[in-house]
Design an enzyme around this catalytic site. Sequence first.
Site, PDB file in Angstrom:
ATOM      1  N   ASP A 191      -6.915  -1.029   4.895  1.00  0.00           N
ATOM      2  CA  ASP A 191      -6.216  -2.143   4.350  1.00  0.00           C
ATOM      3  C   ASP A 191      -6.548  -3.266   5.219  1.00  0.00           C
ATOM      4  OD1 ASP A 191      -4.874  -0.450   2.892  1.00  0.00           O
ATOM      5  OD2 ASP A 191      -3.062  -0.075   4.513  1.00  0.00           O
TER       6      ASP A 191
ATOM      7  N   ASP B 210       0.851  -1.090   0.049  1.00  0.00           N
ATOM      8  CA  ASP B 210       0.045  -0.007   0.197  1.00  0.00           C
ATOM      9  C   ASP B 210       1.033   1.297  -0.121  1.00  0.00           C
ATOM     10  OD1 ASP B 210      -2.700   1.159   0.103  1.00  0.00           O
ATOM     11  OD2 ASP B 210      -1.694   1.961   2.352  1.00  0.00           O
TER      12      ASP B 210
ATOM     13  N   ASP C 264      -1.108  -0.433   6.006  1.00  0.00           N
ATOM     14  CA  ASP C 264      -1.030   0.122   7.649  1.00  0.00           C
ATOM     15  C   ASP C 264      -2.567   0.455   7.959  1.00  0.00           C
ATOM     16  OD1 ASP C 264      -1.125   2.313   5.998  1.00  0.00           O
ATOM     17  OD2 ASP C 264      -0.361   3.629   7.596  1.00  0.00           O
TER      18      ASP C 264
END
Length: 659
Positions: free
Chosen positions: A556, A351, A552
């Site tokens: 997610d 991410d 994080d």
Amino acid sequence: MEHSHHHHHHEHDHECCANGHEHHHDHHHDHDAKGRIALIAGAAVLLAGAVAIEHYCSLTTWQLLLVYLVPYLLVGHDTLKEAAEGIVSGDAFNEHFLMSVATIGALAIGFLPGAETQFPEAVFVMLFFQVGELFEGYAEGRSRQSIAHLMDIRPDIAHTADGRDVSPESVATGETIVIRPGEKVPLDGVVVKGTSALNTVALTGESAPRDVAVGDEVISGCVNLSGVIEVRTTKAFGESTVSKIIDLVEHASEHKSKSETFITRFARIYTPAVVVAAIALAVVPTLLGGSLATWLYRALMFLVVSCPCALVLSVPLTFFGGIGGASRRGILIKGANYIDLLAKVGTVVFDKTGTLTHGRFEVEAVHHGSCEKTGSEAERELLHLAAHVEHFSTHPIGAALRDAFPDEATDGCEVTDVTEVAGQGIRARVGNKTVCVGNTRMMDAVGAQWHDCSHTGTIIHVAVDGCYAGHIVISDQVKADGPAAIARLRQLGIADTVMLTGDRQEVAASVASQLGIKEFHAELLPADKVRFIDEHSAPNTQHPAPIAFVGDGINDAPVLARADVGIAMGGLGSDAAIEAADVVLMDDQPSKVALAVSIARRTLAIARQNVAFAIGVKVAVLLLAALGLATMWFAVFADVGVTVLCVLNAMRALRTHGF
């Protein structure tokens, strides 16, 4: 200001509560382990007692059996139960089955004509197995089903237009609700009155706040930053973005193929082979005219010897060492099977915000289109003015401008008439100049001739008395070890690195090029990220190598739970992400991903050495047993010796400073 302070305090409370929850859970786990240790110790004492009784009292074989059955059943009842359940459910060949057959065989030998009793060995072998199970249970760690922490984004309350406070579930579609600054948006809807900026980091991971005005859509789970807005709801709570995300996480672990532990996979092949060999050893020589008692004894001994104590004990211990070694380096791995998966990872998906970048704004560049001054003096002046104007702003951009010019609060300039112009920026008088800090719409409104620059990021324009003074570029900074992290993964032979982000395409492109990532996908919602992982995960591709996802934020959590290995940033990451992940990096450094993979690979290599060594010695002893050259005790001690060596080897997994 008061309000945001209150909000922060509330989160702090939540934190304590979460930790309390975890503490309680561990305590329960310890209790279970303590019970098992007590059981093993008790059985060991009883075994010693039984040996003494056998030595000093002359009992018949049956009476002796009863004496030994006490410690045997005490320590082995679980294993026997598991073996029985395995047979019933059609999954007969597990390690429990092997242990049970071998030990029951050893108990039965004593009743064969002309054979010695083998009771102590039977109990001893079972005792050993339980010690192994104890380590295994300890190494597995607690499960991560509890996602109470997702309540962080679940809004508790909705204010209706007529001033009532109700629960979000009870608001009908089409009703109007009021959202004050600092509050979470409880339901999806459309703004009908007011303007504000929304912090969407929890949902999209996008770092820049989103400005909303009448007619714009808002999605639940965002935090309202600056103004009071009224929203006409377009979805009921159950359909809203937040409850969809919570739902995704709750069900993600059901989709995940449970990776079997190394030992289980091994037992599935090993057990049938040993059982078949033992039967053959008893039947074939007897048919050829051998004595049944002799060959049955050898066959049963073959089973006892083949009992993989060394493996059952040292393999979990190796994994435990790997987990322990990794945790000293700030990497928490939540179970032995994730070491297995980590070692084989083929693709790492990152991410962007908060994982590869810091997730907070910093001033990246200052360009002055100054009316009079030049050089760095003008750039300083520009930051100085902007910081003054943003002095009272709660906006993250304001905070970034203040950080860039920290001494603005003490330099004594007089700032008056601060007005926030919705959707444009902030205007204020600094000394005797009127300074406007905002976007291009604001520059157009005061007639300043603005120009853009080549930097990607959020561009803040500044005008002084209607004359364009320049602009400041603010962007989310890439973490220092980002490029190294990607390079290290390449060295480990993991060439597939992908970046997913909810952020804008051009921001994503700039970050990807700084890091050396070839493939990236931008402007994704959480569900799109889950879909990406789904399409690329093991069952759906030609390459069955596991896929790891590193992230994080709360958004997610579903992706972390869905990937074969979910790796969460734990220092700043949300509780939900830490719960949903399989591996947690405590210090937010992406380069730790490569370290985790190399620790996992080394751990697996040590486990393989143990297996090879233990099986090598086994085969040698089995040949001796089949030829009648080895006694049961010889077999047991060979096993113990191998186990000790394997355990010492397993301890090497704890040392990680070689990396």
